[in-house]
Design an enzyme around this catalytic site. Structure first.
Site: not given
Ligand code: DON
Length: 582
Positions: A394, A414, A465, A486
């Site tokens: 992300t 994601n 999320s 994260g």
């Molecule tokens: O929306 C969310 O919480 C996750 N899909 C975010 C994914 C993410 O931060 C991956 N990064 N390390």
């Protein structure tokens, strides 16, 4: 330039000292807790505006818009589209995200929800295998995991409602289109991540041809990444607005690519997609206002709940990074993440007790259950079971302008590079966001986050999320703009940056760089980055905490606003992040 910046940095530090927003002593930030690689990190000072983003070309694109008279939203939109080109592992138009805006121009705090939605044909059982158990390959590695992308609608909506009016969408897309059409030199984080993610991308020829050299191996540092189809898609948006993406040939190609790959997205799913303007979650912490993302992000609620619990402890009396301080952070996280699992989901589908969860008296009850010298086992908070997994990517950027506007934006595919599928003919790399749903009651997503009924898949529903773009205000003016990637670790990262700045008065660069830890209720373990002294970890273990290294990647690109201008802190954890001021 550098002597100018040095002088400006000094001035800014003096100004922040006056504001009380710097560590009582600079060693507080550094006393043994900052590994050597992060030790030299310094905030970048600017006079008027600042963009801190994970990729430098895009940070400069945004800063240039500020220089040309744009406001923070104009700059954020330009940076957001540019990163869809230059930071393909998370910058996107094939995914979604959230933007928190403090609009001084309109005297308003507002959020834009451009989270992906589940296609209309989605059922609650969609991610189960024939045995009725969650089949993670469906949600993570197949086209069924692709949500209807929200980024084009979200950025366009932000510009329409909160832009300065000085720039059209077409103008703000120009840098992104040029970068896609003419290409740019692969460097930094892109060069670091492509080798390991290339196999996932190469499952589809449409993806392989973009990210590979002629011999089929991944592009490497120094190669040129050209994305002609993506330039054409961005040009369609420039010509027609969001309709150029959600209707007509691009939408048809997107839906065809998804269904050809075994997914269920239709042109109608794209045509009906709507970004939503939502009131932020608000809280207060030691006299500051916290403005953060509401459902379908759990970020704001969990952040405010955690801060409310911590407010009853005099953290500043405990040394930053000491076992006593970290223990309280862990215990607060555990309780708020337990509530996340139990109650939160898309507000269009579930009624979550947000007022209770963010109330000071509820936090006081939770606080009363915290022992200052013993870890509370997670199973005493609520019982459930999970199997954890680390996941990845992300991206977050923070923007302020010279007029008092601020933007905090986190968006994502994601996983790094999403599901890995570039929709043929569009250049659009697609997400696997629907893995953030809970495939079955009590199951967990790729970040080990357990969920229940509130977050089961459903048609048109937005998966819960953790993305937590946040703005901290004092007397109605931005003080700190922060957020992070994260997965589950996003909220605890934002929490620690806020505590480091507000409680420990750390310089913003040190507040971002100093090692972090994370507890998410289940699994009952504390994930820690490298850099904590072994005696501190030993004390935590003696209190009953299970310490596990490593903690997955986060990156809190943040801005501290001082009376003499913004101080930008690019997170040093990965290569390429930049604070670009003007
Ligand atoms: O929306 C969310 O919480 C996750 N899909 C975010 C994914 C993410 O931060 C991956 N990064 N390390």
């Amino acid at each position: 330039m550098s002597s100018y910046l040095t002088r400006r940095t000094l001035l800014a530090v003096i100004a922040t000292l006056a504001l009380g927003l710097v560590p009582a002593t600079a060693q507080d930030a550094r006393r043994g807790y900052v590994p050597a690689a992060r030790d030299a990190v310094r905030a970048v000072a600017a006079e008027h505006g600042m963009v801190v983003a994970q990729e430098k070309i895009s940070a400069q694109v945004g800063a240039d818009i500020l220089r040309r008279g744009g406001n923070a939203v104009d700059a954020a939109v330009a940076t957001g589209f540019a990163m869809a080109v230059t930071y393909p592992r998370a910058g996107n138009i094939g995914g979604g995200g959230f933007m928190v805006i403090h609009s001084a121009d309109r005297n308003e705090d507002i959020t834009i929800d451009y989270r992906e939605t589940a296609p209309a044909a989605t059922t609650p059982q969609i991610f189960l295998g024939p045995d009725g158990k969650p089949d993670v390959t469906k949600s993570r590695d197949s086209a069924l995991g692709i949500g209807v992308p929200g980024t084009v609608a979200g950025l366009a909506l932000a510009l329409e409602k909160y832009g300065s009016g000085r720039f059209t969408l077409t103008q703000l897309l120009e840098p992104a289109i040029a970068l896609a059409r003419d290409g740019f030199v692969v460097s930094d984080d892109l060069a670091d991540t492509l080798p390991s993610w290339h196999r996932r991308l190469a499952r589809w020829p449409s993806s392989a041809k973009i990210f590979s050299r002629p011999d089929g191996t991944p592009l490497v540092q120094g190669d040129r990444l050209v994305q002609a189809d993506l330039a054409a898609t961005l040009s369609a948006v420039a010509a027609q607005g969001p309709r150029g993406f959600y209707e007509g040939p691009v939408a048809e190609q997107l839906a065809k690519a998804v269904t050809d790959a075994g997914g269920i997205m239709t042109p109608a799913d794209l045509k009906t997609y709507q970004a939503v303007i939502r009131a932020p979650v608000r809280g207060t912490y030691r006299g500051y206002d916290i403005v953060s993302m509401p459902l379908p992000s759990s970020g704001g609620v969990v952040l405010v709940e955690t801060l409310n619990i911590l407010e009853g402890f005099q953290l500043a009396d405990l040394k930053q990074g000491s076992a006593a301080s970290l223990h309280l952070l862990i215990e607060a996280m555990k309780r708020a993440y337990a509530d996340r699992a139990r109650y939160l989901g898309d507000p269009a589908f579930v009624k979550a007790p947000i007022e209770t969860l963010t109330a000071k008296d509820y936090a006081a009850k939770l606080r009363a259950g915290i022992s200052t010298d013993r870890a509370t086992p997670s199973k005493e908070l609520v019982s459930a079971a999970t199997t954890p997994r680390e996941g990845s990517n992300t991206t977050h950027f923070s923007v302020v302008d010279g007029r008092g506007n601020a933007v905090s934006n986190t968006y994502t595919l994601n996983f790094s590079y999403g599901v890995g599928l570039v929709a043929d003919g569009t250049g659009v790399l697609l997400n696997n966001e629907l893995d953030d749903f809970t495939a079955a009651v009590g199951a967990s997503n790729a970040y080990g986050l357990v969920g229940f009924e509130a977050n089961l898949p459903g048609p048109g529903k937005r998966p819960l999320s953790s993305m937590s773009p946040t703005i901290v205000l004092r007397d109605g003016k931005p003080v700190l703009v922060t957020g992070s990637p994260g997965g589950s670790r996003i909220i605890s990262t934002v929490l620690q940056v806020i505590v480091n700045v507000l409680d420990y008065r750390m310089d913003v660069a040190a507040a971002v760089a100093t090692p972090r830890l994370h507890h998410q209720w289940l699994p009952d373990e504390v994930r820690v980055e490298s850099g904590f002294p072994s005696d501190v970890l030993g004390e935590l273990k003696a209190m009953g905490h299970v310490i596990v290294e490593p903690m997955g990647q986060t990156s809190a690109n943040s801005i501290l606003v001082t009376s003499s201008g913004p101080l930008g802190a690019a997170d040093p954890r990965t290569r390429g992040a930049e604070a670009s001021g003007q």
